[in-house]
Design a protein around this motif. Structure first.
Motif, PDB file in Angstrom:
ATOM      1  N   THR A  72       0.937  -1.245  -0.044  1.00 17.01           N
ATOM      2  CA  THR A  72      -0.080  -0.097  -0.078  1.00 17.01           C
ATOM      3  C   THR A  72       0.907   1.257   0.079  1.00 17.01           C
ATOM      4  O   THR A  72       2.159   1.264   0.269  1.00 17.01           O
ATOM      5  CB  THR A  72      -0.914   0.064   1.246  1.00 17.01           C
ATOM      6  OG1 THR A  72      -0.033   0.296   2.347  1.00 17.01           O
ATOM      7  CG2 THR A  72      -1.528  -1.340   1.282  1.00 17.01           C
ATOM      8  N   ASP A  73       0.158   2.329  -0.513  1.00 14.41           N
ATOM      9  CA  ASP A  73       1.098   3.585  -0.243  1.00 14.41           C
ATOM     10  C   ASP A  73       1.609   3.913   1.119  1.00 14.41           C
ATOM     11  O   ASP A  73       2.544   4.432   1.277  1.00 14.41           O
ATOM     12  CB  ASP A  73       0.115   4.934  -0.994  1.00 14.41           C
ATOM     13  CG  ASP A  73      -1.205   4.976  -0.318  1.00 14.41           C
ATOM     14  OD1 ASP A  73      -1.495   4.127   0.522  1.00 14.41           O
ATOM     15  OD2 ASP A  73      -1.772   5.712  -0.650  1.00 14.41           O
ATOM     16  N   ASN A  74       0.608   3.746   1.923  1.00 18.06           N
ATOM     17  CA  ASN A  74       1.110   4.067   3.285  1.00 18.06           C
ATOM     18  C   ASN A  74       2.326   3.117   3.711  1.00 18.06           C
ATOM     19  O   ASN A  74       3.269   3.664   4.331  1.00 18.06           O
ATOM     20  CB  ASN A  74      -0.127   3.872   4.156  1.00 18.06           C
ATOM     21  CG  ASN A  74      -0.038   4.535   5.486  1.00 18.06           C
ATOM     22  OD1 ASN A  74       0.284   5.814   5.345  1.00 18.06           O
ATOM     23  ND2 ASN A  74      -0.648   3.928   6.677  1.00 18.06           N
ATOM     24  N   GLU A  75       2.092   1.951   3.583  1.00 18.22           N
ATOM     25  CA  GLU A  75       3.366   1.053   3.853  1.00 18.22           C
ATOM     26  C   GLU A  75       4.633   1.455   2.976  1.00 18.22           C
ATOM     27  O   GLU A  75       5.723   1.631   3.916  1.00 18.22           O
ATOM     28  CB  GLU A  75       2.788  -0.374   3.317  1.00 18.22           C
ATOM     29  CG  GLU A  75       3.860  -1.416   3.804  1.00 18.22           C
ATOM     30  CD  GLU A  75       3.133  -2.905   3.447  1.00 18.22           C
ATOM     31  OE1 GLU A  75       2.503  -2.905   2.339  1.00 18.22           O
ATOM     32  OE2 GLU A  75       3.531  -3.795   3.920  1.00 18.22           O
ATOM     33  N   ILE A  76       4.575   1.684   1.730  1.00 18.94           N
ATOM     34  CA  ILE A  76       5.583   2.147   1.320  1.00 18.94           C
ATOM     35  C   ILE A  76       6.197   3.494   1.839  1.00 18.94           C
ATOM     36  O   ILE A  76       7.418   3.802   1.744  1.00 18.94           O
ATOM     37  CB  ILE A  76       5.483   2.072  -0.366  1.00 18.94           C
ATOM     38  CG1 ILE A  76       5.300   1.006  -0.867  1.00 18.94           C
ATOM     39  CG2 ILE A  76       6.685   2.922  -0.952  1.00 18.94           C
ATOM     40  CD1 ILE A  76       4.578   0.802  -2.191  1.00 18.94           C
ATOM     41  N   LYS A  77       5.413   4.568   1.968  1.00 22.29           N
ATOM     42  CA  LYS A  77       5.828   5.678   2.468  1.00 22.29           C
ATOM     43  C   LYS A  77       6.311   5.490   3.881  1.00 22.29           C
ATOM     44  O   LYS A  77       7.566   6.029   4.055  1.00 22.29           O
ATOM     45  CB  LYS A  77       4.434   6.538   2.802  1.00 22.29           C
ATOM     46  CG  LYS A  77       4.929   7.914   3.212  1.00 22.29           C
ATOM     47  CD  LYS A  77       3.441   8.895   3.207  1.00 22.29           C
ATOM     48  CE  LYS A  77       2.359   8.162   4.019  1.00 22.29           C
ATOM     49  NZ  LYS A  77       1.133   8.953   3.893  1.00 22.29           N
ATOM     50  N   ASN A  78       5.765   4.595   4.657  1.00 25.70           N
ATOM     51  CA  ASN A  78       6.631   4.467   5.901  1.00 25.70           C
ATOM     52  C   ASN A  78       7.813   3.900   5.886  1.00 25.70           C
ATOM     53  O   ASN A  78       8.977   4.238   6.559  1.00 25.70           O
ATOM     54  CB  ASN A  78       5.669   3.480   6.847  1.00 25.70           C
ATOM     55  CG  ASN A  78       4.583   4.372   7.416  1.00 25.70           C
ATOM     56  OD1 ASN A  78       4.522   5.352   7.659  1.00 25.70           O
ATOM     57  ND2 ASN A  78       3.380   3.538   7.738  1.00 25.70           N
ATOM     58  N   TYR A  79       7.838   2.816   4.997  1.00 28.62           N
ATOM     59  CA  TYR A  79       9.212   2.057   4.838  1.00 28.62           C
ATOM     60  C   TYR A  79      10.091   3.177   4.151  1.00 28.62           C
ATOM     61  O   TYR A  79      11.450   3.005   4.647  1.00 28.62           O
ATOM     62  CB  TYR A  79       8.831   0.738   3.968  1.00 28.62           C
ATOM     63  CG  TYR A  79      10.099   0.119   3.510  1.00 28.62           C
ATOM     64  CD1 TYR A  79      10.652  -0.784   4.727  1.00 28.62           C
ATOM     65  CD2 TYR A  79      10.966  -0.202   2.325  1.00 28.62           C
ATOM     66  CE1 TYR A  79      11.542  -1.764   4.395  1.00 28.62           C
ATOM     67  CE2 TYR A  79      11.812  -0.897   2.107  1.00 28.62           C
ATOM     68  CZ  TYR A  79      12.328  -1.571   3.217  1.00 28.62           C
ATOM     69  OH  TYR A  79      13.255  -2.519   3.062  1.00 28.62           O
ATOM     70  N   TRP A  80       9.565   3.893   3.334  1.00 31.08           N
ATOM     71  CA  TRP A  80      10.673   4.914   2.716  1.00 31.08           C
ATOM     72  C   TRP A  80      11.202   5.620   3.805  1.00 31.08           C
ATOM     73  O   TRP A  80      12.415   5.926   3.797  1.00 31.08           O
ATOM     74  CB  TRP A  80      10.004   5.887   1.801  1.00 31.08           C
ATOM     75  CG  TRP A  80      10.793   6.873   1.243  1.00 31.08           C
ATOM     76  CD1 TRP A  80      10.917   8.253   1.564  1.00 31.08           C
ATOM     77  CD2 TRP A  80      11.874   6.651  -0.030  1.00 31.08           C
ATOM     78  NE1 TRP A  80      11.898   8.907   1.003  1.00 31.08           N
ATOM     79  CE2 TRP A  80      12.490   8.091  -0.040  1.00 31.08           C
ATOM     80  CE3 TRP A  80      12.029   5.832  -0.741  1.00 31.08           C
ATOM     81  CZ2 TRP A  80      13.395   8.356  -0.866  1.00 31.08           C
ATOM     82  CZ3 TRP A  80      13.132   6.229  -2.005  1.00 31.08           C
ATOM     83  CH2 TRP A  80      13.721   7.507  -1.750  1.00 31.08           C
ATOM     84  N   ASN A  81      10.255   6.276   4.621  1.00 30.48           N
ATOM     85  CA  ASN A  81      10.777   7.193   5.758  1.00 30.48           C
ATOM     86  C   ASN A  81      11.746   6.362   6.637  1.00 30.48           C
ATOM     87  O   ASN A  81      12.810   7.212   7.265  1.00 30.48           O
ATOM     88  CB  ASN A  81       9.679   7.842   6.191  1.00 30.48           C
ATOM     89  CG  ASN A  81       9.001   9.072   5.422  1.00 30.48           C
ATOM     90  OD1 ASN A  81       9.770   9.650   4.644  1.00 30.48           O
ATOM     91  ND2 ASN A  81       7.901   8.955   5.445  1.00 30.48           N
TER      92      ASN A  81
END
Length: 252
Positions: free
Chosen positions: A100-109
């Motif tokens: 999910t976008d949220n998951e990727i965003k968190n993982y990115w950060n």
DNA sequence: AAAGCACTCAACCGCGAAGCG
DNA sequence: TCGCTTCGCGGTTGAGTGCTT
């Protein structure tokens, strides 16, 4: 007085979801499908706002979610996509099935930013941190390596990526561009020439699908139909995936 | 063992876009 | 064309957890 709240906050739960709430949401969506998030909570007997239900479903309850750690391949793909798309998490997520976008965003950060810094790269620009000043002088190049926007007489914008930047991502062939909707004469006959015929004022061409104004060699191992990429496969718009069996429908 | 700190990630918030009458 | 409603996205927050001292 500003925006009206998305829901009646006085009568909604906030914070972590309980198992019972999850169960209610799952069974309601199983029975009735997604959609109309505004009215869903009431119909499902949930004291949540529609927004909260949508987020819970998309980021946590959807059955097609891939839980667990990101693989090295996924890491690299995220880095490359971010280099081209910037913080467009939903677009990036569209290329990573089950994420999910949220998951990727968190993982990115939490992970990837650090990884890039340790490689001596700026996480935002994907350029070597040392050479930043000279790059910033180059006014035609944006942070993500795009050439500056070209305004056409008709007011539409074409954004194209510089070849030199794309060289960093050869294997992906991410020739992304935004341009006027282009009505191909044989839209489904060729993947390379694929364009949409939606009424949208802009067309985002995913990798592999070049617009008429760009000429690139296209040999990719992964391709995605734009209909699927943009979620049209759920609508009445024809999905060219059906006509082109080799395409991967990632957004299912 | 406990306190403090760092990290993770689910959830919230605000805004812009799209849809519709 | 305009205004309202709804949806979806990206940024941010904060509770929970693990690690260090």
């Amino acid at each position: 007085m500003g925006r009206s709240p998305c829901c009646e906050k006085a009568h909604t739960n906030k914070g972590a979801w309980t198992k019972e709430e999850d169960q209610r949401l799952i069974s309601y969506i199983r029975a009735h499908g997604e959609g109309c998030w505004r009215s869903l909570p009431k119909a499902a007997g949930l004291l949540r706002c529609g927004k909260s239900c949508r987020l819970r479903w998309i980021n946590y309850l959807r059955p097609d979610l891939k839980r667990g750690n990101f693989t090295e391949d996924e890491d690299e793909l995220i880095i490359k996509l971010h280099g081209l798309l910037g913080n467009k998490w939903s677009l990036i997520a569209g290329r990573l099935p089950g994420r999910t976008d949220n998951e990727i965003k968190n993982y990115w950060n939490t992970h990837i930013k650090r990884k890039l810094i340790s490689r001596g790269l700026d996480p935002q620009t994907h350029r070597p941190i040392k050479g930043r000043q000279e790059l910033e002088v180059s006014t035609n190049t944006t942070a993500n390596g795009c050439s500056s926007e070209e305004m056409h007489g008709n007011g539409y914008t074409t954004i194209s990526f510089k070849q030199e930047h794309q060289d960093d991502h050869d294997e992906l062939n991410l020739d992304l561009s935004i341009s006027l909707p282009y009505h191909s004469q044989t839209p489904s006959s060729s993947i390379e020439a694929y364009t949409t015929t939606t009424t949208s004022s802009t067309t985002v061409s995913p990798p592999t699908y070049n617009t008429s104004t760009t000429t690139t060699t296209t040999t990719t191992t992964k391709a995605i139909c734009l209909c699927c990429h943009l979620g049209f496969q759920r609508s009445e718009e024809a999905c060219c995936c059906q006509a082109i069996p080799t395409l991967m429908c990632l957004d299912t």
